[in-house]
Enzyme design. Structure first.
Site, PDB file in Angstrom:
ATOM      1  CB  CYS A 161      13.057   8.634   8.211  1.00  0.00           C
ATOM      2  SG  CYS A 161      14.350   7.597   7.125  1.00  0.00           S
TER       3      CYS A 161
ATOM      4  CD  GLU B 155       9.660  13.234  10.979  1.00  0.00           C
ATOM      5  OE1 GLU B 155       8.419  12.759  11.128  1.00  0.00           O
ATOM      6  OE2 GLU B 155      10.616  12.749  10.581  1.00  0.00           O
TER       7      GLU B 155
ATOM      8  CE  LYS C 208      -2.098   2.987   1.794  1.00  0.00           C
ATOM      9  NZ  LYS C 208      -1.941   4.409   1.316  1.00  0.00           N
TER      10      LYS C 208
ATOM     11  CD  GLU D 245      12.791   0.949  10.130  1.00  0.00           C
ATOM     12  OE1 GLU D 245      13.243   2.165  10.314  1.00  0.00           O
ATOM     13  OE2 GLU D 245      13.229   0.098   9.973  1.00  0.00           O
TER      14      GLU D 245
HETATM   15  P1  NAD Z   1       2.233   8.591   7.082  1.00  0.00           P
HETATM   16  O1  NAD Z   1       2.048   8.035   8.461  1.00  0.00           O
HETATM   17  O2  NAD Z   1       1.126   9.606   7.043  1.00  0.00           O
HETATM   18  O3  NAD Z   1       1.808   7.571   5.929  1.00  0.00           O
HETATM   19  C1  NAD Z   1       2.742   6.520   5.590  1.00  0.00           C
HETATM   20  C2  NAD Z   1       1.663   5.284   5.014  1.00  0.00           C
HETATM   21  O4  NAD Z   1       0.760   4.835   5.902  1.00  0.00           O
HETATM   22  C3  NAD Z   1       1.048   5.837   3.792  1.00  0.00           C
HETATM   23  O5  NAD Z   1       0.841   4.762   2.718  1.00  0.00           O
HETATM   24  C4  NAD Z   1      -0.386   5.979   4.439  1.00  0.00           C
HETATM   25  O6  NAD Z   1      -1.172   5.812   3.414  1.00  0.00           O
HETATM   26  C5  NAD Z   1      -0.552   4.848   5.499  1.00  0.00           C
HETATM   27  N1  NAD Z   1      -1.347   4.947   6.304  1.00  0.00           N
HETATM   28  C6  NAD Z   1      -1.561   6.047   7.143  1.00  0.00           C
HETATM   29  N2  NAD Z   1      -2.545   5.655   8.072  1.00  0.00           N
HETATM   30  C7  NAD Z   1      -2.870   4.455   8.065  1.00  0.00           C
HETATM   31  C8  NAD Z   1      -3.419   3.760   8.725  1.00  0.00           C
HETATM   32  N3  NAD Z   1      -4.384   3.862   9.726  1.00  0.00           N
HETATM   33  N4  NAD Z   1      -3.478   2.244   8.449  1.00  0.00           N
HETATM   34  C9  NAD Z   1      -2.779   1.580   7.499  1.00  0.00           C
HETATM   35  N5  NAD Z   1      -2.049   2.453   6.637  1.00  0.00           N
HETATM   36  C10 NAD Z   1      -1.944   3.747   7.067  1.00  0.00           C
HETATM   37  O7  NAD Z   1       3.476   9.293   6.730  1.00  0.00           O
HETATM   38  P2  NAD Z   1       3.991  10.110   5.382  1.00  0.00           P
HETATM   39  O8  NAD Z   1       3.733  11.570   5.602  1.00  0.00           O
HETATM   40  O9  NAD Z   1       3.476   9.124   4.307  1.00  0.00           O
HETATM   41  O10 NAD Z   1       5.742   9.960   5.617  1.00  0.00           O
HETATM   42  C11 NAD Z   1       6.148  10.604   6.217  1.00  0.00           C
HETATM   43  C12 NAD Z   1       6.894   9.957   7.587  1.00  0.00           C
HETATM   44  O11 NAD Z   1       7.534   8.775   7.241  1.00  0.00           O
HETATM   45  C13 NAD Z   1       7.754  10.880   8.250  1.00  0.00           C
HETATM   46  O12 NAD Z   1       7.314  10.933   9.743  1.00  0.00           O
HETATM   47  C14 NAD Z   1       9.088  10.132   8.191  1.00  0.00           C
HETATM   48  O13 NAD Z   1      10.028  10.486   9.196  1.00  0.00           O
HETATM   49  C15 NAD Z   1       8.639   8.649   8.081  1.00  0.00           C
HETATM   50  N6  NAD Z   1       9.661   8.085   7.484  1.00  0.00           N
HETATM   51  C16 NAD Z   1      10.320   7.008   8.037  1.00  0.00           C
HETATM   52  C17 NAD Z   1      11.299   6.337   7.525  1.00  0.00           C
HETATM   53  C18 NAD Z   1      12.271   5.305   8.393  1.00  0.00           C
HETATM   54  O14 NAD Z   1      12.666   4.496   7.840  1.00  0.00           O
HETATM   55  N7  NAD Z   1      12.225   5.319   9.912  1.00  0.00           N
HETATM   56  C19 NAD Z   1      11.688   6.492   6.275  1.00  0.00           C
HETATM   57  C20 NAD Z   1      11.102   7.306   5.564  1.00  0.00           C
HETATM   58  C21 NAD Z   1       9.461   8.102   6.191  1.00  0.00           C
END
Ligand code: NAD
Length: 486
Positions: free
Chosen positions: A283, A382, A174, A249
């Site tokens: 991240c 963040e 997804k 992550e």
């Molecule tokens: P997000 O949490 O909004 O979304 C990430 C994914 O999760 C998307 O595909 C979203 O549709 C899905 N999602 C959201 N709510 C959900 C739920 N209730 N059930 C299932 N899926 C759900 O994050 P984002 O804004 O897309 O990404 C940015 C974030 O990701 C930042 O906080 C960043 O630090 C983090 N990030 C972490 C890493 C790592 O390796 N630690 C790498 C890249 C990004």
């Protein structure tokens, strides 16, 4: 305008349901639409992946054959990675130089885990029971759900997909609703490279709709999630309801600790790459600069001179150094955090909202705040944008305390020419990864992941393939079983 539909069972499904817009961050204009998948779409994808896990060529393949299939996928990526570049840039606005760098190396994640698959062997167990052999067999979970964010959709997907497939699972992905196109194009390529139908399915849509339906599906056996801590909590809750493991992550607020004895040119390059590559949308962004008081003014002067001259432009232009933020809600969030930092009393030394004012698209340039204190939002939360929070220290203990004063613990940088001090401080910092005189590298051989609110579980590294397996212990008796009730 192209509509991207879910990729299930080796083909794009015919889609006549609702769609979501995909907006080009460089222009603010819609360039494609994606299917707004629902519970039914999730069910179709998971059932198909479950069938591919239980019967057909993938189910019958041993680890050596699976490794061969991953190598074929890697071969395909080596020749066709360029096809994936434009869809990703149009979705998330990342600059072409960075996307090309990531994609030219995409094959290497699959090669690494193909090699690990060939090494995966059942292991005799040193049990202490006379007359019984026992062996641990590494068995895949079944259907793994992989949920990815918008900042580096394909690279992050490769970190999950390569070990999950190498272990023999099937995967339903997804991608973020903000950036799904490159993942769908990738699925098509993977299928062309010989991955059997159902082994990799992709469904698109909103996280709380189709994402949650995937995690809660009774045939889902494991979840691997990269995203915000808010999304991570929801996913962990849903996974725990089904008693399935989740790797999370999540975000970060990573410190860069700079001592006065550092090689300053080196440190400046590391700080710039930590916070301004990908416009801070990584991240591991080194978003808190903790610098020894005696060095601060000289370091900031050098840093700001460099940051001020970075070229803002079109992400498709190879000369661009600062591309837009990935989407409009994110632009609004970052802008609001900059305004709040000003209101909280931090000193704005470089204001990226001013340098990019009047541009079309979702641009914010490099931004630097000094005198940020641990009570401020900019210290604690963040931003996921090009905003550096600076503070100073006078003793090593104070530097460590400042570095650890965060709910997050993903990464950190330490800059010093004193090797003992570097090792000491790296050991004391609470983070999944600490770089000394270096920043932000990732490699298939090195596990990554966070502590505290940055999540749990690790990706990559030689153990990653085992993390996608459950050990099955099989005991074989070689002597008569004694009468238990003599
Ligand atoms: P997000 O949490 O909004 O979304 C990430 C994914 O999760 C998307 O595909 C979203 O549709 C899905 N999602 C959201 N709510 C959900 C739920 N209730 N059930 C299932 N899926 C759900 O994050 P984002 O804004 O897309 O990404 C940015 C974030 O990701 C930042 O906080 C960043 O630090 C983090 N990030 C972490 C890493 C790592 O390796 N630690 C790498 C890249 C990004």
């Amino acid at each position: 305008m192209k509509t991207y539909s879910p990729f299930i069972s080796g083909a794009f499904v015919d889609w006549d349901g609702e769609t979501l817009p995909s907006v080009d961050p460089a222009t603010g204009q819609m360039w494609s639409t994606i299917a707004r998948g629902d519970t039914q779409t999730a069910d179709m994808a998971i059932r198909d992946a479950d069938q591919a896990f239980r019967s057909g060529p993938w189910a019958k393949a041993g680890s050596a054959e699976r490794a061969d299939m991953l190598d074929c996928l890697a071969d395909m990526l080596e020749t066709r990675w360029e096809d994936l570049v434009t869809p990703e840039i149009r979705d998330n606005g990342k600059r072409i130089t960075e996307v090309r760098g990531q994609f030219a190396g995409l094959h290497s994640w699959f090669r690494f885990f193909a090699t690990e698959a060939r090494k995966l062997r059942s292991e005799p167990q040193a049990n202490s029971i006379p007359g019984v052999h026992s062996v641990g067999h590494f068995r895949p979970y079944g259907v793994v759900v992989a949920i990815t964010p918008w900042n580096s959709p394909l690279m992050i997907l490769a970190w999950k997909l390569a070990p999950a497939l190498a272990a023999g699972n099937t995967v339903v992905v997804k991608p973020s609703e903000m950036a799904s196109a490159s993942t769908l194009e990738f699925a098509r390529l993977a299928h062309e490279a010989g991955l059997p139908p159902g082994v990799l399915n992709v469904v698109t849509g909103l996280g709380h709709e189709v994402g949650e339906a995937l995690v809660r599906h009774p045939l889902t056996r494991k979840v691997t999630f990269t995203g915000s801590d808010r999304g991570g909590r929801k996913v962990a809750e849903a996974a725990s309801a089904g008693v399935i493991p989740a790797v999370l992550e999540l975000g970060g607020k990573s410190p860069q600790v700079v001592f006065a004895d550092c090689d300053m040119d080196n440190a400046v390059n590391g700080i710039l790459s930590g916070i301004f590559l990908s416009n801070g949308q990584t991240c591991v962004a080194g978003s808190r600069l903790i610098v020894e008081a005696g060095l601060k003014d000289r370091l900031l002067s050098r840093l700001i001179d460099r940051a001020r001259t970075l070229q803002v432009g079109d992400p498709m232009d190879p000369d661009t150094q600062v591309a837009p933020l990935a989407n409009e809600p994110h632009l609004q969030k970052v802008t609001a955090m900059i305004e709040r930092a000003k209101a909280d009393g931090a000193i704005c030394l470089l204001d990226g909202t001013a340098t990019t004012a009047g541009r079309n698209g979702f641009y914010i340039g490099p931004t630097v705040f000094d005198d940020v204190t641990p009570g401020m939002q900019l210290w604690r939360e963040e931003v996921f944008g090009p905003v550096l929070a600076v503070t100073s220290f006078t003793t090593e203990d104070e530097a460590i305390a400042l570095a650890n004063d965060s709910h997050y613990g993903l990464a950190a940088g330490v800059w010093t020419t004193d090797a003992d001090k570097g090792a000491r401080v790296a050991e004391a910092i609470e983070a999944g990864t600490v770089y000394i005189n270096h920043y932000r590298s990732v490699d298939p051989a090195c596990p990554i992941g966070g502590v505290k609110l940055s999540g749990y579980g690790r990706e990559l590294g030689p153990d990653a393939i085992r993390d996608f397996c459950q050990v099955k212990s099989i005991w074989t008796g070689t002597k008569p079983v004694p009468d238990p009730f003599p």
